[in-house]
Design a protein around this motif. Structure first.
Motif, PDB file in Angstrom:
ATOM      1  N   ASP A 162      49.360  65.850 -40.567  1.00  0.00           N
ATOM      2  CA  ASP A 162      50.232  64.876 -41.287  1.00  0.00           C
ATOM      3  C   ASP A 162      51.088  64.049 -40.173  1.00  0.00           C
ATOM      4  O   ASP A 162      51.480  64.481 -39.282  1.00  0.00           O
ATOM      5  CB  ASP A 162      51.373  65.637 -42.015  1.00  0.00           C
ATOM      6  CG  ASP A 162      50.694  66.270 -43.206  1.00  0.00           C
ATOM      7  OD1 ASP A 162      49.550  65.748 -43.767  1.00  0.00           O
ATOM      8  OD2 ASP A 162      51.298  67.448 -43.645  1.00  0.00           O
ATOM      9  N   PHE A 163      51.030  62.743 -40.209  1.00  0.00           N
ATOM     10  CA  PHE A 163      51.551  61.736 -39.647  1.00  0.00           C
ATOM     11  C   PHE A 163      52.728  61.191 -40.350  1.00  0.00           C
ATOM     12  O   PHE A 163      52.728  60.677 -41.507  1.00  0.00           O
ATOM     13  CB  PHE A 163      50.898  60.638 -39.112  1.00  0.00           C
ATOM     14  CG  PHE A 163      50.004  60.888 -37.881  1.00  0.00           C
ATOM     15  CD1 PHE A 163      50.315  60.667 -36.486  1.00  0.00           C
ATOM     16  CD2 PHE A 163      48.628  61.348 -38.022  1.00  0.00           C
ATOM     17  CE1 PHE A 163      49.550  60.964 -35.538  1.00  0.00           C
ATOM     18  CE2 PHE A 163      47.720  61.809 -37.092  1.00  0.00           C
ATOM     19  CZ  PHE A 163      48.159  61.576 -35.867  1.00  0.00           C
ATOM     20  N   LYS A 164      53.830  61.352 -39.926  1.00  0.00           N
ATOM     21  CA  LYS A 164      55.055  60.665 -40.605  1.00  0.00           C
ATOM     22  C   LYS A 164      54.943  59.255 -40.436  1.00  0.00           C
ATOM     23  O   LYS A 164      54.535  58.517 -39.439  1.00  0.00           O
ATOM     24  CB  LYS A 164      56.490  61.236 -40.334  1.00  0.00           C
ATOM     25  CG  LYS A 164      56.823  62.705 -40.284  1.00  0.00           C
ATOM     26  CD  LYS A 164      56.806  62.940 -41.754  1.00  0.00           C
ATOM     27  CE  LYS A 164      57.138  64.531 -42.049  1.00  0.00           C
ATOM     28  NZ  LYS A 164      56.586  64.897 -43.365  1.00  0.00           N
ATOM     29  N   LYS A 165      55.874  58.423 -41.366  1.00  0.00           N
ATOM     30  CA  LYS A 165      55.973  57.108 -41.219  1.00  0.00           C
ATOM     31  C   LYS A 165      56.406  56.677 -39.996  1.00  0.00           C
ATOM     32  O   LYS A 165      57.309  57.208 -39.406  1.00  0.00           O
ATOM     33  CB  LYS A 165      56.751  56.508 -42.623  1.00  0.00           C
ATOM     34  CG  LYS A 165      57.036  54.959 -42.493  1.00  0.00           C
ATOM     35  CD  LYS A 165      58.219  54.795 -43.567  1.00  0.00           C
ATOM     36  CE  LYS A 165      58.219  53.190 -43.632  1.00  0.00           C
ATOM     37  NZ  LYS A 165      59.311  52.802 -44.375  1.00  0.00           N
ATOM     38  N   ASP A 166      55.686  55.604 -39.396  1.00  0.00           N
ATOM     39  CA  ASP A 166      56.252  55.247 -38.199  1.00  0.00           C
ATOM     40  C   ASP A 166      55.704  55.843 -36.872  1.00  0.00           C
ATOM     41  O   ASP A 166      55.888  55.300 -35.692  1.00  0.00           O
ATOM     42  CB  ASP A 166      57.714  54.911 -37.810  1.00  0.00           C
ATOM     43  CG  ASP A 166      58.282  53.821 -38.791  1.00  0.00           C
ATOM     44  OD1 ASP A 166      57.598  52.978 -39.358  1.00  0.00           O
ATOM     45  OD2 ASP A 166      59.328  54.288 -39.454  1.00  0.00           O
TER      46      ASP A 166
END
Length: 188
Positions: free
Chosen positions: A30-34
């Motif tokens: 998972d990549f978080k926003k930004d």
């Protein structure tokens, strides 16, 4: 993982053992926003597949302005291809602009897949050719049109993106200011 194989199998065939081998090399992340998938000044070291979310490819021009080159949405591979293939420093950022769920392959694992699976290189080349063609098709109309027509074309090209990302990124992609984009949207 199903989304990845649905995507890959549009470009060629794999047997169950090959699918298992690819699965063994894949990592769900998972990549978080930004957050950045890859960054300028570094060598791209991974290939990703977007299961959920949107990323953008961007750079800074000579005046320090952030320019969005394009967006990558669900069911697409993502890689800074020139940096990854040639092991050179990247001149672009690939940034998550929403929270993203991705399937990631390290460079080492990706190269092993290419060397081990007969015909995988052909599948990958078809995917790359399609992506490059789409990129050209999406950018070409934006060069010659006025701002309103560029925005309407953007809505046509990225129908599932506009309401999920900041308008500042859309404005950057279209080459207009955010206030100009607001006026265009109001007049449509």
């Amino acid at each position: 993982m199903k989304e990845l194989f649905d995507f890959i199998l549009r470009f060629g065939n794999l047997n169950p053992q090959q699918i298992d081998f690819i699965t063994s090399k894949a990592k769900e992340i998972d990549f978080k926003k930004d957050e950045y998938f890859s960054e300028t000044g570094k060598i791209a070291s991974q290939v990703g597949f977007v299961v959920d979310g949107i990323l953008r490819v961007c750079y800074y021009n000579n005046e320090g302005e952030e320019i969005t080159k394009y967006f990558i949405e669900e069911n697409n591979l993502v890689v800074d291809l020139e940096s990854f293939d040639n092991q050179i420093i990247s001149s672009s950022y690939v940034q998550a602009i929403t929270d993203c769920k991705m399937i990631i392959f390290s460079r080492k694992d990706w190269l092993e897949l290419l060397q081990t699976i007969v015909g995988f290189d052909v599948i990958v080349n078809k995917i790359i050719s399609r992506a490059l063609l789409l990129k050209v098709e999406r950018r070409s109309p934006l060069v010659t049109e006025d701002a309103t027509k560029r925005y309407l074309k953007f809505l046509e090209i990225y129908p599932n993106v506009v309401n999920r990302i900041p308008l500042s990124y859309v404005a950057s992609y279209l080459g207009v200011t955010q206030s100009s984009l607001s006026r265009i949207r109001k007049n449509i």
